[in-house]
Write an enzyme that holds these catalytic residues in place. Sequence first.
Site, PDB file in Angstrom:
ATOM      1  N   ASP A   1       0.344  14.550 -10.792  1.00  0.00           N
ATOM      2  CA  ASP A   1       1.412  15.528 -10.645  1.00  0.00           C
ATOM      3  C   ASP A   1       2.288  15.138  -9.467  1.00  0.00           C
ATOM      4  O   ASP A   1       1.834  14.429  -8.570  1.00  0.00           O
ATOM      5  CB  ASP A   1       0.843  16.936 -10.427  1.00  0.00           C
ATOM      6  CG  ASP A   1       1.897  17.981 -10.766  1.00  0.00           C
ATOM      7  OD1 ASP A   1       2.107  18.251 -11.951  1.00  0.00           O
ATOM      8  OD2 ASP A   1       2.556  18.477  -9.834  1.00  0.00           O
TER       9      ASP A   1
ATOM     10  N   ARG B   1      -9.453  19.123 -20.460  1.00  0.00           N
ATOM     11  CA  ARG B   1      -9.206  20.013 -19.327  1.00  0.00           C
ATOM     12  C   ARG B   1     -10.332  21.038 -19.208  1.00  0.00           C
ATOM     13  O   ARG B   1     -10.803  21.338 -18.113  1.00  0.00           O
ATOM     14  CB  ARG B   1      -7.846  20.697 -19.457  1.00  0.00           C
ATOM     15  CG  ARG B   1      -7.444  21.411 -18.177  1.00  0.00           C
ATOM     16  CD  ARG B   1      -6.126  22.130 -18.328  1.00  0.00           C
ATOM     17  NE  ARG B   1      -6.185  23.106 -19.406  1.00  0.00           N
ATOM     18  CZ  ARG B   1      -5.199  23.912 -19.747  1.00  0.00           C
ATOM     19  NH1 ARG B   1      -4.040  23.846 -19.101  1.00  0.00           N
ATOM     20  NH2 ARG B   1      -5.328  24.768 -20.726  1.00  0.00           N
TER      21      ARG B   1
ATOM     22  N   TYR C   1       9.618  23.010  -3.986  1.00  0.00           N
ATOM     23  CA  TYR C   1       8.287  23.616  -4.155  1.00  0.00           C
ATOM     24  C   TYR C   1       7.658  23.958  -2.811  1.00  0.00           C
ATOM     25  O   TYR C   1       6.971  24.976  -2.666  1.00  0.00           O
ATOM     26  CB  TYR C   1       7.365  22.670  -4.944  1.00  0.00           C
ATOM     27  CG  TYR C   1       7.752  22.592  -6.405  1.00  0.00           C
ATOM     28  CD1 TYR C   1       7.351  23.577  -7.307  1.00  0.00           C
ATOM     29  CD2 TYR C   1       8.549  21.559  -6.885  1.00  0.00           C
ATOM     30  CE1 TYR C   1       7.708  23.526  -8.643  1.00  0.00           C
ATOM     31  CE2 TYR C   1       8.918  21.492  -8.224  1.00  0.00           C
ATOM     32  CZ  TYR C   1       8.499  22.477  -9.095  1.00  0.00           C
ATOM     33  OH  TYR C   1       8.865  22.429 -10.417  1.00  0.00           O
TER      34      TYR C   1
ATOM     35  N   ARG D   1       5.719  13.852 -20.124  1.00  0.00           N
ATOM     36  CA  ARG D   1       4.588  14.766 -20.337  1.00  0.00           C
ATOM     37  C   ARG D   1       3.833  14.474 -21.630  1.00  0.00           C
ATOM     38  O   ARG D   1       3.331  15.393 -22.286  1.00  0.00           O
ATOM     39  CB  ARG D   1       5.082  16.231 -20.379  1.00  0.00           C
ATOM     40  CG  ARG D   1       5.499  16.783 -19.042  1.00  0.00           C
ATOM     41  CD  ARG D   1       4.285  17.195 -18.219  1.00  0.00           C
ATOM     42  NE  ARG D   1       4.676  17.675 -16.911  1.00  0.00           N
ATOM     43  CZ  ARG D   1       4.803  18.956 -16.596  1.00  0.00           C
ATOM     44  NH1 ARG D   1       4.561  19.887 -17.480  1.00  0.00           N
ATOM     45  NH2 ARG D   1       5.162  19.292 -15.383  1.00  0.00           N
TER      46      ARG D   1
ATOM     47  N   ARG E   1      -0.597  19.702 -22.813  1.00  0.00           N
ATOM     48  CA  ARG E   1      -1.214  20.801 -23.554  1.00  0.00           C
ATOM     49  C   ARG E   1      -0.888  20.865 -25.034  1.00  0.00           C
ATOM     50  O   ARG E   1      -1.549  21.589 -25.775  1.00  0.00           O
ATOM     51  CB  ARG E   1      -0.834  22.139 -22.894  1.00  0.00           C
ATOM     52  CG  ARG E   1      -1.571  22.370 -21.606  1.00  0.00           C
ATOM     53  CD  ARG E   1      -0.936  23.487 -20.823  1.00  0.00           C
ATOM     54  NE  ARG E   1       0.411  23.083 -20.427  1.00  0.00           N
ATOM     55  CZ  ARG E   1       1.240  23.844 -19.736  1.00  0.00           C
ATOM     56  NH1 ARG E   1       0.897  25.055 -19.401  1.00  0.00           N
ATOM     57  NH2 ARG E   1       2.426  23.393 -19.400  1.00  0.00           N
TER      58      ARG E   1
HETATM   59  O1  CP3 Z   1       4.153  12.818 -18.159  1.00  0.00           O
HETATM   60  C1  CP3 Z   1       2.904  12.770 -18.154  1.00  0.00           C
HETATM   61  O2  CP3 Z   1       2.200  12.819 -19.168  1.00  0.00           O
HETATM   62  C2  CP3 Z   1       2.228  12.539 -16.808  1.00  0.00           C
HETATM   63  C3  CP3 Z   1       1.792  13.691 -16.135  1.00  0.00           C
HETATM   64  C4  CP3 Z   1       2.736  14.604 -15.370  1.00  0.00           C
HETATM   65  C5  CP3 Z   1       2.372  15.952 -15.093  1.00  0.00           C
HETATM   66  N1  CP3 Z   1       3.293  16.481 -14.256  1.00  0.00           N
HETATM   67  C6  CP3 Z   1       1.173  16.604 -15.618  1.00  0.00           C
HETATM   68  C7  CP3 Z   1       1.117  18.081 -15.625  1.00  0.00           C
HETATM   69  C8  CP3 Z   1       3.955  14.375 -14.728  1.00  0.00           C
HETATM   70  C9  CP3 Z   1       4.830  13.121 -14.736  1.00  0.00           C
HETATM   71  C10 CP3 Z   1       4.284  15.569 -14.018  1.00  0.00           C
HETATM   72  C11 CP3 Z   1       5.478  15.702 -13.162  1.00  0.00           C
HETATM   73  C12 CP3 Z   1       5.874  17.025 -12.662  1.00  0.00           C
HETATM   74  N2  CP3 Z   1       5.062  18.022 -12.189  1.00  0.00           N
HETATM   75  C13 CP3 Z   1       7.201  17.457 -12.475  1.00  0.00           C
HETATM   76  C14 CP3 Z   1       8.427  16.622 -12.752  1.00  0.00           C
HETATM   77  C15 CP3 Z   1       8.670  16.441 -14.196  1.00  0.00           C
HETATM   78  C16 CP3 Z   1       9.255  17.621 -14.878  1.00  0.00           C
HETATM   79  O3  CP3 Z   1       8.625  18.097 -15.847  1.00  0.00           O
HETATM   80  O4  CP3 Z   1      10.336  18.036 -14.498  1.00  0.00           O
HETATM   81  C17 CP3 Z   1       7.176  18.751 -11.953  1.00  0.00           C
HETATM   82  C18 CP3 Z   1       8.374  19.614 -11.631  1.00  0.00           C
HETATM   83  C19 CP3 Z   1       5.819  19.100 -11.753  1.00  0.00           C
HETATM   84  C20 CP3 Z   1       5.267  20.347 -11.151  1.00  0.00           C
HETATM   85  C21 CP3 Z   1       4.427  21.075 -12.092  1.00  0.00           C
HETATM   86  N3  CP3 Z   1       3.184  20.661 -12.520  1.00  0.00           N
HETATM   87  C22 CP3 Z   1       4.714  22.303 -12.713  1.00  0.00           C
HETATM   88  C23 CP3 Z   1       5.989  23.086 -12.527  1.00  0.00           C
HETATM   89  C24 CP3 Z   1       3.615  22.609 -13.507  1.00  0.00           C
HETATM   90  C25 CP3 Z   1       3.389  23.874 -14.287  1.00  0.00           C
HETATM   91  C26 CP3 Z   1       4.292  23.949 -15.448  1.00  0.00           C
HETATM   92  C27 CP3 Z   1       3.530  23.672 -16.669  1.00  0.00           C
HETATM   93  O5  CP3 Z   1       3.977  22.871 -17.482  1.00  0.00           O
HETATM   94  O6  CP3 Z   1       2.459  24.321 -16.802  1.00  0.00           O
HETATM   95  C28 CP3 Z   1       2.685  21.556 -13.423  1.00  0.00           C
HETATM   96  C29 CP3 Z   1       1.389  21.435 -14.131  1.00  0.00           C
HETATM   97  C30 CP3 Z   1       1.198  20.229 -14.987  1.00  0.00           C
HETATM   98  N4  CP3 Z   1       1.494  18.936 -14.620  1.00  0.00           N
HETATM   99  C31 CP3 Z   1       0.617  20.207 -16.270  1.00  0.00           C
HETATM  100  C32 CP3 Z   1       0.554  18.865 -16.682  1.00  0.00           C
HETATM  101  C33 CP3 Z   1      -0.042  18.318 -17.956  1.00  0.00           C
HETATM  102  C34 CP3 Z   1       0.087  21.410 -17.023  1.00  0.00           C
HETATM  103  C35 CP3 Z   1      -1.167  21.831 -16.378  1.00  0.00           C
HETATM  104  C36 CP3 Z   1      -2.169  22.380 -17.346  1.00  0.00           C
HETATM  105  O7  CP3 Z   1      -2.836  21.592 -18.037  1.00  0.00           O
HETATM  106  O8  CP3 Z   1      -2.290  23.600 -17.406  1.00  0.00           O
END
Ligand code: CP3
Length: 355
Positions: free
Chosen positions: A78, A40, A155, A27, A31
């Site tokens: 994602d 964003r 999910y 990640r 944010r």
């Molecule tokens: O790592 C990186 O920089 C690449 C981008 C990336 C995102 N999601 C961007 C994201 C990667 C590799 C993921 C994978 C992901 N997404 C996983 C597996 C990795 C982990 O963390 O366990 C999972 C379970 C998800 C599903 C997901 N996407 C959730 C549960 C959420 C909300 C939780 C949160 O952090 O807000 C997201 C949203 C998400 N994916 C964000 C980002 C940057 C935040 C969205 C925002 O900007 O508001």
Amino acid sequence: MTALKNDRFLRALLKQPVDVTPVWMMRQAGRYLPEYRASRANAGDFMSLCMNPEFACEVTLQPLDRYPQLDAAILFSDILTIPDAMGQGLYFETGEGPRFKKVVSTLADIEALPIPDPHKDLGYVMDAVSTIRRELNGRVPLIGFSGSPWTLATYMVEGGSSKDFRKTKAMLYDNPQAMHLLLDKLAQSVTSYLNAQIMAGAQAVQIFDTWGGNLSAAAYQEFSLAYMRKIVSGLIREHEGRKVPVIMFTKGGGLWLESIADAGADALGLDWTCDLGEARQRVGNRVALQGNMDPTVLYAKPEAIRTEVGRILASYGKGSGHVFNLGHGITPEVNPEHAGAFLRAVHELSAQYHE
Ligand code: CP3
């Protein structure tokens, strides 16, 4: 294609000699970075960032521009793009995480799910991969990724995030055939999705099994690892004259490292609950290791972060085969200066462990 200027990430995954331990952060585009929040706001919302290749490229490169120590870029996207392409209607409720308009509950729902065509249904991801590859211009390798079938299934069945996976576990135990059909369709989808990312320019791929550690030992083997093994056996392992390493990350999988190491990946991602040196002894020469600092260490001061980095490096010891990372994603509240201190400490303190 431009030659890679920094390939220590790919070399460490294949246990080839490196000068310092390579590092990236799960990640890393997100944010905690003010520039990400600005992009964003500019794009409108998170999915618009993912679906527009120029925006996806912009936010992928932000952490690399800020931190010259980063040894890899990860595609900004994602894991839930696949269920969305299967017709579930992904959306994000501010502050509440991901949601689906349609939920998968019955065998009939599962039978009706299509297997997405990565080019037709997920073309925006492939466009992002090729755009990022072009803009990276050989700076560092680009990582592609997907969720594991089990993690995606949670999910799809819950309709979003869950604390206890009540519906998914009930389906697994009440109707294992239905669950196997869902996982099999997801394994096929993930295999062609990752292969398309590799053909578009991803130079390594990571499978995120974020919720595998929530299963029993027996259920993990049958409902998560078996499908990741199937995916890995179907992946393109060499492209552009180079190996394409596969990283398998099961959060909470520390008890099962020996069997995960036998599933065909080149490297295992570790969360922070296991000792890296012990993990190295357990997996032997079979795989490289990636991890595993507790991401909450980044809330502490730079001196404490540096001490913890030193402890983890000493635990792994001498030689290649380690990619430094956090044990899970960096959190939005982290001070970007602390992330910088972390990355600098990895390179500064690791030279002594390499010839
Ligand atoms: O790592 C990186 O920089 C690449 C981008 C990336 C995102 N999601 C961007 C994201 C990667 C590799 C993921 C994978 C992901 N997404 C996983 C597996 C990795 C982990 O963390 O366990 C999972 C379970 C998800 C599903 C997901 N996407 C959730 C549960 C959420 C909300 C939780 C949160 O952090 O807000 C997201 C949203 C998400 N994916 C964000 C980002 C940057 C935040 C969205 C925002 O900007 O508001």
